[in-house]
Design an enzyme around this catalytic site. Structure first.
Site, PDB file in Angstrom:
ATOM      1  N   THR A  79       0.815  -1.222   0.000  1.00 35.88           N
ATOM      2  CA  THR A  79       0.000   0.000   0.000  1.00 35.88           C
ATOM      3  C   THR A  79       0.845   1.266   0.000  1.00 35.88           C
ATOM      4  O   THR A  79       0.479   2.265  -0.623  1.00 35.88           O
ATOM      5  CB  THR A  79      -0.933  -0.011   1.234  1.00 35.88           C
ATOM      6  OG1 THR A  79      -1.857  -1.082   1.071  1.00 35.88           O
ATOM      7  CG2 THR A  79      -1.706   1.278   1.385  1.00 35.88           C
TER       8      THR A  79
ATOM      9  N   ASP B 195       1.570  -6.525  -4.668  1.00 42.40           N
ATOM     10  CA  ASP B 195       0.732  -6.576  -3.472  1.00 42.40           C
ATOM     11  C   ASP B 195       1.308  -7.749  -2.666  1.00 42.40           C
ATOM     12  O   ASP B 195       1.563  -8.820  -3.231  1.00 42.40           O
ATOM     13  CB  ASP B 195      -0.721  -6.865  -3.876  1.00 42.40           C
ATOM     14  CG  ASP B 195      -1.660  -6.805  -2.689  1.00 42.40           C
ATOM     15  OD1 ASP B 195      -2.566  -5.977  -2.702  1.00 42.40           O
ATOM     16  OD2 ASP B 195      -1.492  -7.621  -1.750  1.00 42.40           O
TER      17      ASP B 195
ATOM     18  N   SER C 168       0.234  -9.933  -0.885  1.00 39.35           N
ATOM     19  CA  SER C 168      -0.483 -11.213  -0.914  1.00 39.35           C
ATOM     20  C   SER C 168       0.187 -12.158  -1.911  1.00 39.35           C
ATOM     21  O   SER C 168       0.005 -13.371  -1.845  1.00 39.35           O
ATOM     22  CB  SER C 168      -1.933 -11.017  -1.358  1.00 39.35           C
ATOM     23  OG  SER C 168      -2.494  -9.926  -0.696  1.00 39.35           O
TER      24      SER C 168
ATOM     25  N   THR D  12       1.461  -4.745   4.001  1.00 37.99           N
ATOM     26  CA  THR D  12       1.256  -5.164   5.387  1.00 37.99           C
ATOM     27  C   THR D  12       0.726  -6.600   5.501  1.00 37.99           C
ATOM     28  O   THR D  12       0.931  -7.254   6.512  1.00 37.99           O
ATOM     29  CB  THR D  12       0.262  -4.230   6.111  1.00 37.99           C
ATOM     30  OG1 THR D  12      -0.977  -4.238   5.400  1.00 37.99           O
ATOM     31  CG2 THR D  12       0.806  -2.823   6.207  1.00 37.99           C
TER      32      THR D  12
END
Ligand code: ASP
Length: 338
Positions: A14, A59, A61, A91
Site C-alpha cells: 500500500t 501486493d 499477498s 502489510t
C-alpha cells in the site's frame, strides 16, 4: 563525520500504491515521483539513501519464497555498502517476510527494518510518511542488529510480529514479546531486549519451496479429510490448536494421522490460535496425546514464525529429527524458552 548510508528495497504494498479502476495497485514510477516530492527525505538530518526496486512490485499477498530469496539477495549483494536496510512491503504478509528474513540472513548484525503503511504515501492524510522516515532513522542508527518491523510507533522483532488489525494505523502487534522500541517524542529502545551483535559472519541461506501447511482446528473438524496431505504431501505442518495446544480427542482421527505423518517424515508443530500465551503440551489430557504421537510444541511462536522456521530448517537440509529438535530451540529470538 560522513553521513550514514542506507538502502531502501521497494517490494510494493500500500505504501507505494495508487488508485486504479480496479482498486489500489502497486506503482513504480508514481511512487518514485512521490518520494522525489518529499523534501524531508533529503534533509541533512536524514541518512543518505539509495533505492532498489523489486521487479515487479507486488501486493504482498503475492509474496512467495522466490520473492523472499530476491530480497535476501539484494541485502546480501549490498551488505557491505550500507549501514542498514529498509524493506518497503505490503502489510498483509509483512510478518511472514520479516520472520523468513530473520532466519535467512544468518549472522546479520545490521538493522533490517520492514515497514509499509495502511494509507498510500501519495495520499494527503497517510501513515506512510512517519513509518518511512522513522524506519529510515532506525536503519541508520547502529543500535539494532537484527530483522525488525517498524509500524505505527512500534519497533517489533520481525519474527514476533503479527498483523493484528486490517484498518488501524497501529496494525502490528507483538503479543508475546515486548517492543524493541517505541517511537513517541523520542525513539526509546528497550536495550536489554535487543539482540547482541552476531559473532558469525554474514551469509544468506536461500529458501527452497518446501511443501508446508497450516491447519486451523475448529469444532467438528473432520481430520480424516486432511489425512493424505498430512501424511503424503507435506514436509511440515503447523497445527493451530485451541488454547494451550488442545485438540478435540473424540473420534480418534487425528492421532493416528499424526503418527503416520511423523513416521513418514513430516514435522508437526503445535501453535495456538490465541495470539497471546504459549502452548503447553500435556497441560490437558487432550494435548498430551499430541506430543506422544510425535508433534513438537511451538511454545509461544507465532504461526508466521513457525512457517518461516520450517521453510528455513528444511532448506538447510536437516533431517526430520533435527528439524523437529531445532523447531523447539531459540534460533533468532523467535521463541521463549523457560
Ligand atoms: N494488500 C496490501 C499488501 O499487503 C495491504 C497493505 O500493504 O497494507 O500489499
Amino acid at each position: 563525520m560522513a553521513k550514514k548510508k542506507i538502502l531502501l528495497i521497494y517490494t510494493g504494498g500500500t505504501i507505494g500504491m495508487s488508485k486504479t479502476s480496479n482498486g489500489y495497485a502497486p506503482m513504480l514510477e508514481a511512487f518514485h515521483e512521490t518520494l522525489r516530492n518529499i523534501p524531508d527525505l533529503y534533509s541533512d538530518n536524514m541518512p543518505a539513501w539509495d533505492i532498489i526496486d523489486m521487479d515487479p512490485v507486488l501486493d504482498s499477498s503475492n509474496m512467495t519464497v522466490r520473492e523472499w530469496n530476491k530480497i535476501g539477495e539484494v541485502i546480501r549483494d549490498n551488505y557491505n555498502s550500507y549501514s542498514g536496510f529498509v524493506v518497503l512491503h505490503g502489510t498483509d504478509t509483512m510478518a511472514y517476510t520479516a520472520s523468513a528474513l530473520s532466519f535467512m540472513l544468518e549472522g546479520c548484525d545490521k538493522p533490517v527494518v520492514l515497514t509499509g503503511s495502511q494509507i498510500p504515501l501519495c495520499e494527503i492524510r497517510n501513515d506512510a510518511r512517519d513509518n518511512l522516515i522513522t524506519a529510515m532513522l532506525i536503519a541508520a542508527d547502529s543500535k539494532v542488529h537484527e530483522v525488525c518491523l517498524y509500524f505505527g510507533g512500534r519497533l517489533i522483532r520481525g519474527n514476533r510480529a503479527i498483523k493484528a488489525s486490517s484498518d488501524e494505523l497501529t496494525a502490528f502487534a507483538s503479543p508475546n514479546f515486548d517492543y524493541l522500541a517505541e517511537a513517541n517524542i523520542e525513539v526509546k529502545y528497550n536495550s536489554k531486549l535487543l539482540r547482541k551483535k552476531s559473532d558469525r559472519s554474514f551469509s544468506l541461506r536461500k529458501l527452497k519451496n518446501v511443501p508446508i501447511g497450516v491447519i486451523k482446528v475448529f469444532p467438528g473438524i473432520q481430520f480424516e479429510l486432511f489425512d493424505s496431505i498430512m501424511v503424503e504431501s507435506l514436509k511440515g505442518v503447523v497445527i493451530e490448536t485451541f488454547g494451550t495446544g488442545n485438540i478435540p480427542d473424540t473420534g480418534d482421527a487425528l492421532l493416528p494421522i499424526i503418527r503416520k505423518a511423523a513416521a513418514n517424515g513430516t514435522v508437526i508443530v503445535v501453535c495456538s490460535q490465541c495470539p497471546r500465551g504459549a502452548v503447553s503440551l500435556g497441560a490437558y489430557e487432550v494435548s498430551s496425546a499430541l506430543e506422544k504421537a510425535g508433534a513438537v510444541s511451538g511454545n509461544d511462536m507465532t504461526t508466521e514464525a513457525a512457517v518461516a522456521k520450517l521453510y528455513y530448517l528444511f532448506s538447510c537440509g536437516y533431517s526430520q529429527k533435527t528439524v523437529k529438535k531445532k523447531m523447539a530451540e531459540n534460533l533468532r529470538g523467535e521463541i521463549s524458552l523457560v
